[in-house]
Design a protein around this motif. Structure first.
Motif, PDB file in Angstrom:
ATOM      1  N   ALA A 156      24.534  91.776  34.758  1.00 25.86           N
ATOM      2  CA  ALA A 156      25.992  91.946  34.742  1.00 25.86           C
ATOM      3  C   ALA A 156      26.577  91.760  36.142  1.00 25.86           C
ATOM      4  CB  ALA A 156      26.348  93.324  34.195  1.00 25.86           C
ATOM      5  N   ASP A 157      25.871  92.249  37.160  1.00 26.29           N
ATOM      6  CA  ASP A 157      26.333  92.073  38.550  1.00 26.29           C
ATOM      7  C   ASP A 157      26.433  90.594  38.911  1.00 26.29           C
ATOM      8  OD1 ASP A 157      26.337  94.837  39.002  1.00 26.29           O
ATOM      9  OD2 ASP A 157      24.246  94.831  39.661  1.00 26.29           O
ATOM     10  N   LEU A 158      25.543  89.786  38.358  1.00 23.92           N
ATOM     11  CA  LEU A 158      25.454  88.372  38.724  1.00 23.92           C
ATOM     12  C   LEU A 158      26.450  87.492  37.981  1.00 23.92           C
ATOM     13  CD1 LEU A 158      21.558  88.140  38.687  1.00 23.92           C
ATOM     14  CD2 LEU A 158      23.003  88.062  40.732  1.00 23.92           C
ATOM     15  N   GLU A 159      27.026  87.994  36.925  1.00 26.99           N
ATOM     16  CA  GLU A 159      27.848  87.166  36.038  1.00 26.99           C
ATOM     17  C   GLU A 159      28.988  86.421  36.749  1.00 26.99           C
ATOM     18  OE1 GLU A 159      28.452  85.293  32.516  1.00 26.99           O
ATOM     19  OE2 GLU A 159      26.785  86.564  33.175  1.00 26.99           O
ATOM     20  N   PRO A 160      29.648  86.987  37.762  1.00 30.35           N
ATOM     21  CA  PRO A 160      30.743  86.236  38.420  1.00 30.35           C
ATOM     22  C   PRO A 160      30.273  85.057  39.274  1.00 30.35           C
ATOM     23  CG  PRO A 160      30.952  88.612  38.791  1.00 30.35           C
ATOM     24  CD  PRO A 160      29.582  88.366  38.255  1.00 30.35           C
ATOM     25  N   TYR A 161      28.972  84.971  39.531  1.00 30.37           N
ATOM     26  CA  TYR A 161      28.462  83.983  40.479  1.00 30.37           C
ATOM     27  C   TYR A 161      27.785  82.806  39.764  1.00 30.37           C
ATOM     28  CZ  TYR A 161      29.161  87.983  43.547  1.00 30.37           C
ATOM     29  OH  TYR A 161      29.710  89.042  44.220  1.00 30.37           O
ATOM     30  N   PRO A 162      27.784  81.622  40.387  1.00 31.07           N
ATOM     31  CA  PRO A 162      27.117  80.459  39.775  1.00 31.07           C
ATOM     32  C   PRO A 162      25.610  80.664  39.667  1.00 31.07           C
ATOM     33  CG  PRO A 162      28.604  79.770  41.550  1.00 31.07           C
ATOM     34  CD  PRO A 162      28.480  81.257  41.647  1.00 31.07           C
ATOM     35  N   CYS A 163      25.059  80.357  38.509  1.00 26.00           N
ATOM     36  CA  CYS A 163      23.618  80.425  38.286  1.00 26.00           C
ATOM     37  C   CYS A 163      23.014  79.050  38.565  1.00 26.00           C
ATOM     38  CB  CYS A 163      23.326  80.847  36.848  1.00 26.00           C
ATOM     39  SG  CYS A 163      21.565  80.889  36.455  1.00 26.00           S
ATOM     40  N   LEU A 164      22.086  78.978  39.511  1.00 27.12           N
ATOM     41  CA  LEU A 164      21.470  77.714  39.905  1.00 27.12           C
ATOM     42  C   LEU A 164      20.062  77.611  39.312  1.00 27.12           C
ATOM     43  CD1 LEU A 164      22.478  77.767  43.680  1.00 27.12           C
ATOM     44  CD2 LEU A 164      23.711  76.756  41.785  1.00 27.12           C
ATOM     45  N   SER A 165      19.730  76.434  38.821  1.00 22.71           N
ATOM     46  CA  SER A 165      18.395  76.226  38.254  1.00 22.71           C
ATOM     47  C   SER A 165      17.956  74.792  38.497  1.00 22.71           C
ATOM     48  CB  SER A 165      18.393  76.539  36.755  1.00 22.71           C
ATOM     49  OG  SER A 165      19.309  75.710  36.066  1.00 22.71           O
TER      50      SER A 165
ATOM     51  N   HIS B 161      25.362  81.526  30.675  1.00 15.54           N
ATOM     52  CA  HIS B 161      26.119  81.946  31.854  1.00 15.54           C
ATOM     53  C   HIS B 161      27.439  81.197  31.882  1.00 15.54           C
ATOM     54  CE1 HIS B 161      22.368  83.741  33.393  1.00 15.54           C
ATOM     55  NE2 HIS B 161      21.791  82.617  33.022  1.00 15.54           N
ATOM     56  N   LYS B 162      28.448  81.818  32.440  1.00 22.39           N
ATOM     57  CA  LYS B 162      29.754  81.162  32.531  1.00 22.39           C
ATOM     58  C   LYS B 162      29.734  80.021  33.542  1.00 22.39           C
ATOM     59  CE  LYS B 162      32.157  84.899  33.397  1.00 22.39           C
ATOM     60  NZ  LYS B 162      33.313  85.796  33.663  1.00 22.39           N
TER      61      LYS B 162
END
Length: 303
Positions: A193-202, A223-224
């Motif tokens: 939940a803490d990470l949700e505002p940030y871009p997820c990189l893969s 992820h958004k």
């Protein structure tokens, strides 16, 4: 009668996965190389390489033959160096790995320790399926990837079908890599939940973009904000520039990556098992065995 030269030719083709490229490296014509291999196959009554429009691939019996051929050539080199005072031969070694800084550190240490005059080394930071394929077809002696509860069944089946071994290097709890300037950088641990505002990189996986081949755990979660990249340098630049994050083992090299990227524990109940793979029919070369030792040495700093 089978010759040492033919063995060298066969291994060069296996190293490059191409008759044309091997011929260039050997400074002979492609037809000459092809004829030498055909004569070898006829004498042994086996097919070493399957010819296709896309190049060559190693047959099952060819894999076994090349494993023995590599051992023979290593023994010949030892004899020459001991009794003929021969000039060191051109050394080959290849590793295919997921995008881990520790695998690069071990590679650097290996090269510094051996200080060879001539060599042809390859370090492929590549996609998961290609790591399996590289080791299966002897383009690389060693592959490095991870298993967890989600991907283990699929990956282990591929390992079995490809006649590959998996040896554990270490087990780790999941972490996220983030910029040292990220607002979450001071946390002792972070949640999804803490990470949700940030871009997820893969890391993108090309034609084999299955969840089971992902380099990041929890790959089925949505992820958004998602960004896929193909190399580690780009990913780290985006971690800093966009305050993004990626999920990994927590093993990071300040020597290679600086202090701009940090690892923070991720609050999930998962275990990541990182290991190296090799072909069951091939005895590790001296350089491959030394590389495994360097991996263990590098990883001791993180235990």
């Amino acid at each position: 009668m089978m010759t040492i030269q033919q063995l060298k030719y066969a291994l060069e083709i296996a190293n490059w996965g191409s008759m044309n490229e091997a011929a260039k490296r050997l400074f002979i014509s492609q037809p000459s190389l092809s004829n030498a291999i055909k004569e070898l196959e006829a004498e042994l009554n086996i097919t070493i390489f399957e010819r296709t429009n896309k190049g060559v691939s190693i047959s099952v019996e060819g894999t076994e033959f090349l494993g023995y051929a590599r051992q023979v050539l290593e023994q010949i080199e030892l004899l020459e160096n001991r009794y003929l005072d021969a000039r060191p031969s051109h050394q080959h070694f290849s590793v295919s790995t997921q995008h881990y800084a520790f695998s690069v550190s071990a590679f650097v240490n290996l090269m510094e320790k051996y200080a060879l005059e001539e060599y042809e080394f390859t370090l492929r930071e590549t996609r998961t399926y290609e790591i399996l394929d590289d080791v299966k077809n002897l383009r690389s002696e060693i592959g490095i990837l991870y298993l967890n509860e989600f991907n283990s069944k699929v990956i282990r089946k591929l390992l079995k079908d490809s006649n590959l071994n998996f040896t554990v290097l270490f087990r780790a709890a999941p972490h996220v890599f983030i910029s040292a300037k990220n607002p979450l950088a001071q946390r002792k641990k972070v949640s999804l939940a803490d990470l949700e505002p940030y871009p997820c990189l893969s890391f993108e996986q090309g034609d084999y973009n299955s969840f089971h081949f992902s380099e990041e755990i929890l790959s089925t979660l949505s992820h958004k904000k998602n960004i896929r990249v193909s190399d580690r340098a780009t990913l780290f630049n985006l971690l800093i520039g966009l305050n993004g994050y990626t999920i990994s083992t927590g093993v990071i090299s300040a020597e290679l990556n600086g202090d701009n990227i940090i690892a923070v524990p991720l609050d999930v109940q998962e275990i990541i098992t990182v290991g190296w793979i090799s072909h069951k029919n091939v005895t590790l070369s001296k350089l491959a065995a030394a590389y495994i030792q360097e991996l263990d040495s590098v990883l001791k700093n993180y235990k």
